[in-house]
Design a protein around this motif. Structure first.
Motif, PDB file in Angstrom:
ATOM      1  N   LYS A 168      -0.475 -18.927  11.224  1.00  0.00           N
ATOM      2  CA  LYS A 168      -1.160 -19.049  12.507  1.00  0.00           C
ATOM      3  C   LYS A 168      -1.980 -17.800  12.790  1.00  0.00           C
ATOM      4  CE  LYS A 168       2.494 -21.929  14.498  1.00  0.00           C
ATOM      5  NZ  LYS A 168       3.505 -22.066  15.608  1.00  0.00           N
ATOM      6  N   ALA A 169      -2.912 -17.931  13.700  1.00  0.00           N
ATOM      7  CA  ALA A 169      -3.713 -16.771  14.112  1.00  0.00           C
ATOM      8  C   ALA A 169      -2.795 -15.708  14.713  1.00  0.00           C
ATOM      9  CB  ALA A 169      -4.758 -17.205  15.125  1.00  0.00           C
ATOM     10  N   GLY A 170      -2.957 -14.476  14.289  1.00  0.00           N
ATOM     11  CA  GLY A 170      -2.139 -13.380  14.798  1.00  0.00           C
ATOM     12  C   GLY A 170      -0.847 -13.162  14.048  1.00  0.00           C
ATOM     13  N   GLN A 171      -0.538 -14.040  13.103  1.00  0.00           N
ATOM     14  CA  GLN A 171       0.699 -13.872  12.328  1.00  0.00           C
ATOM     15  C   GLN A 171       0.533 -12.723  11.349  1.00  0.00           C
ATOM     16  OE1 GLN A 171       2.107 -17.463  10.411  1.00  0.00           O
ATOM     17  NE2 GLN A 171       3.231 -16.313   8.845  1.00  0.00           N
ATOM     18  N   ARG A 172       1.566 -11.889  11.234  1.00  0.00           N
ATOM     19  CA  ARG A 172       1.502 -10.780  10.292  1.00  0.00           C
ATOM     20  C   ARG A 172       1.760 -11.297   8.878  1.00  0.00           C
ATOM     21  NH1 ARG A 172       5.112  -5.504  11.172  1.00  0.00           N
ATOM     22  NH2 ARG A 172       6.799  -7.020  10.885  1.00  0.00           N
ATOM     23  N   LEU A 173       0.750 -11.122   8.016  1.00  0.00           N
ATOM     24  CA  LEU A 173       0.884 -11.544   6.629  1.00  0.00           C
ATOM     25  C   LEU A 173       1.429 -10.415   5.759  1.00  0.00           C
ATOM     26  CD1 LEU A 173      -2.438 -13.543   6.132  1.00  0.00           C
ATOM     27  CD2 LEU A 173      -0.302 -14.253   7.232  1.00  0.00           C
ATOM     28  N   PHE A 174       0.957  -9.198   6.032  1.00  0.00           N
ATOM     29  CA  PHE A 174       1.384  -8.035   5.249  1.00  0.00           C
ATOM     30  C   PHE A 174       1.491  -6.819   6.155  1.00  0.00           C
ATOM     31  CE2 PHE A 174      -1.370 -10.615   2.498  1.00  0.00           C
ATOM     32  CZ  PHE A 174      -0.520 -10.878   1.427  1.00  0.00           C
ATOM     33  N   LYS A 175       2.326  -5.887   5.708  1.00  0.00           N
ATOM     34  CA  LYS A 175       2.340  -4.546   6.290  1.00  0.00           C
ATOM     35  C   LYS A 175       2.093  -3.574   5.144  1.00  0.00           C
ATOM     36  CE  LYS A 175       5.220  -1.271   8.872  1.00  0.00           C
ATOM     37  NZ  LYS A 175       6.524  -1.083   9.534  1.00  0.00           N
ATOM     38  N   ILE A 176       0.961  -2.863   5.190  1.00  0.00           N
ATOM     39  CA  ILE A 176       0.590  -1.910   4.158  1.00  0.00           C
ATOM     40  C   ILE A 176       0.829  -0.503   4.690  1.00  0.00           C
ATOM     41  CG2 ILE A 176      -1.218  -1.145   2.573  1.00  0.00           C
ATOM     42  CD1 ILE A 176      -0.507  -4.075   2.246  1.00  0.00           C
ATOM     43  N   VAL A 177       1.503   0.316   3.899  1.00  0.00           N
ATOM     44  CA  VAL A 177       1.818   1.688   4.326  1.00  0.00           C
ATOM     45  C   VAL A 177       1.229   2.669   3.318  1.00  0.00           C
ATOM     46  CG1 VAL A 177       3.626   3.347   4.872  1.00  0.00           C
ATOM     47  CG2 VAL A 177       3.942   0.931   5.439  1.00  0.00           C
ATOM     48  N   ASN A 178       0.446   3.608   3.834  1.00  0.00           N
ATOM     49  CA  ASN A 178      -0.084   4.691   3.018  1.00  0.00           C
ATOM     50  C   ASN A 178       0.899   5.867   3.072  1.00  0.00           C
ATOM     51  OD1 ASN A 178      -1.749   7.434   3.040  1.00  0.00           O
ATOM     52  ND2 ASN A 178      -2.844   5.975   1.755  1.00  0.00           N
ATOM     53  N   LEU A 179       1.306   6.373   1.909  1.00  0.00           N
ATOM     54  CA  LEU A 179       2.319   7.436   1.835  1.00  0.00           C
ATOM     55  C   LEU A 179       1.734   8.783   1.418  1.00  0.00           C
ATOM     56  CD1 LEU A 179       5.335   5.541   0.206  1.00  0.00           C
ATOM     57  CD2 LEU A 179       4.986   6.088   2.615  1.00  0.00           C
ATOM     58  N   ASP A 180       0.416   8.971   1.573  1.00  0.00           N
ATOM     59  CA  ASP A 180      -0.185  10.265   1.225  1.00  0.00           C
ATOM     60  C   ASP A 180       0.356  11.384   2.108  1.00  0.00           C
ATOM     61  OD1 ASP A 180      -1.636   9.008  -0.695  1.00  0.00           O
ATOM     62  OD2 ASP A 180      -3.546   9.085   0.343  1.00  0.00           O
ATOM     63  N   GLU A 181       0.764  11.044   3.320  1.00  0.00           N
ATOM     64  CA  GLU A 181       1.484  11.959   4.212  1.00  0.00           C
ATOM     65  C   GLU A 181       2.645  11.197   4.818  1.00  0.00           C
ATOM     66  OE1 GLU A 181      -1.016  13.662   7.173  1.00  0.00           O
ATOM     67  OE2 GLU A 181      -2.019  15.035   5.793  1.00  0.00           O
ATOM     68  N   VAL A 182       3.758  11.888   5.003  1.00  0.00           N
ATOM     69  CA  VAL A 182       4.925  11.271   5.633  1.00  0.00           C
ATOM     70  C   VAL A 182       5.440  12.191   6.734  1.00  0.00           C
ATOM     71  CG1 VAL A 182       5.624   9.940   3.611  1.00  0.00           C
ATOM     72  CG2 VAL A 182       6.459  12.286   3.877  1.00  0.00           C
ATOM     73  N   TRP A 183       6.356  11.669   7.525  1.00  0.00           N
ATOM     74  CA  TRP A 183       7.037  12.473   8.534  1.00  0.00           C
ATOM     75  C   TRP A 183       8.456  12.766   8.064  1.00  0.00           C
ATOM     76  CZ3 TRP A 183       5.777   9.009  13.402  1.00  0.00           C
ATOM     77  CH2 TRP A 183       4.426   9.154  13.712  1.00  0.00           C
ATOM     78  N   VAL A 184       8.934  13.936   8.434  1.00  0.00           N
ATOM     79  CA  VAL A 184      10.358  14.250   8.315  1.00  0.00           C
ATOM     80  C   VAL A 184      10.864  14.514   9.720  1.00  0.00           C
ATOM     81  CG1 VAL A 184      12.077  15.906   7.493  1.00  0.00           C
ATOM     82  CG2 VAL A 184      10.246  15.155   5.965  1.00  0.00           C
TER      83      VAL A 184
END
Length: 333
Positions: A168-184
């Motif tokens: 459906k419209a607005g449904q999350r198909l993917f979650k892409i995460v860039n890991l070039d920087e992270v938090w601790v």
């Protein structure tokens, strides 16, 4: 520096030993020189790696449709910016493509920029890229298929569809995460908050990794966890090599009051009766004299020397060995 020599203890402080003594014994004595280094008080806390929220991307189409080709078919798959994630069929998008193509053909004969821009805007609001719109004009044919591309280099952390699935419209198909920087995120007790203003650098260590990570980019969350009475300190860490993953535990070392200090290894200093002593190399070979010093702990391996010694002074590196091998044997304490 190593010497194999005759050890003669000079007159010892009464606070340390009961009487003067001369000990003659042959064994190897290792010495170390007092030196000045850029050091700081090291305070350890614990934390864990989390994703940088500014580097998380939800792929949620503005239209409904059906999955035709699923390229990002596995969770944690690594993808490049501009790489095809999925090809879909959407009746809504197909209709909008045909409308734009027909409008383009019509305005070629009867120029009307407003009409053409309106048809193009409808595609853009559906999230269709300019690249695909240009291809539509070039091919002079509306494709029933629409490809969704990755907006960034990263990993597929969530895959919400399968091949052939409807969405459906607005449904999350993917979650892409860039890991070039992270938090601790490190946990601090309330009383530790005061030292943050005197801390400019943080050193991070992770199990299984030899590399030491450094950062100065920090943020104290304006919220206290009432259950455990802790604050959260967030540190941004460069992760270009992608060796750090969300969930990893970290030792966070706060480098407080960084400055040049006179230092000695903790093995060279011994504590007795509330005071600290070193065995200083004497004027003649084989002479070692107990000397009271003022110290402050920098870390588990290092003392800062506040008084009693100067840069270049030479002392025995294993003060406890000297005490046990000489004074105790002779019944001095």
């Amino acid at each position: 520096m190593h010497t194999l020599t005759k050890i003669i203890l000079l007159t010892l402080p009464l606070a340390l030993f009961a009487k003067e003594a001369t000990v003659e014994q042959l064994f190897s004595v290792q010495t170390v020189k007092v030196k000045k280094e850029i050091r700081s008080e090291r305070v350890k806390n614990y934390g864990y790696v989390t994703m940088d929220q500014a580097r998380m991307y939800d792929i949620s189409p503005r239209f409904s449709g059906y999955v035709e080709i699923l390229n990002a078919d596995k969770i944690y798959k690594k993808v490049k910016k501009g790489e095809a994630l999925v090809t879909v069929y959407s009746p809504e998008v197909f209709k909008a493509k045909e409308e734009y193509l027909n409008t383009y053909k019509y305005t070629k004969k009867r120029p009307n920029s407003g009409m053409l821009e309106s048809a193009k805007l409808k595609l853009e609001l559906l999230g269709i890229s300019n690249k695909e719109i240009e291809r539509l004009i070039k091919n002079k044919k509306a494709s029933a298929h629409t490809t969704i591309y990755s907006p960034v280099d990263g990993y597929v952390f969530i895959k919400g569809i399968d091949k052939g699935a409807a969405f459906k419209a607005g449904q999350r198909l993917f979650k892409i995460v860039n890991l070039d920087e992270v938090w601790v995120e490190a946990k601090l007790f309330e009383e530790e908050r005061g030292r943050l203003s005197m801390t400019s650098k943080y050193e991070l260590h992770f199990k299984g990794l030899e590399e030491t990570y450094m950062t100065t980019n920090v943020l104290l969350y304006p919220e206290l966890n009432p259950k455990v009475a802790t604050l959260t300190l967030r540190l941004r860490v460069d992760n270009k090599d992608h060796n750090l993953f969300p969930g990893m535990y970290a030792n966070v070392i706060s480098l407080k009051d960084e400055s040049k200090q006179i230092v000695l290894p903790t093995t060279a200093v011994i504590r007795k009766d509330g005071k600290h002593y070193v065995f200083m190399v004497g004027e003649f070979e084989g002479e070692y004299e107990p000397l009271e010093v003022s110290v402050k702990i920098l870390d588990a391996d290092t003392y800062a020397i506040l008084g009693g010694l100067e840069v270049g002074d030479e002392v025995v590196n294993n003060a406890l060995f000297m005490m046990d091998s000489d004074a105790q044997i002779n019944g001095l304490y």
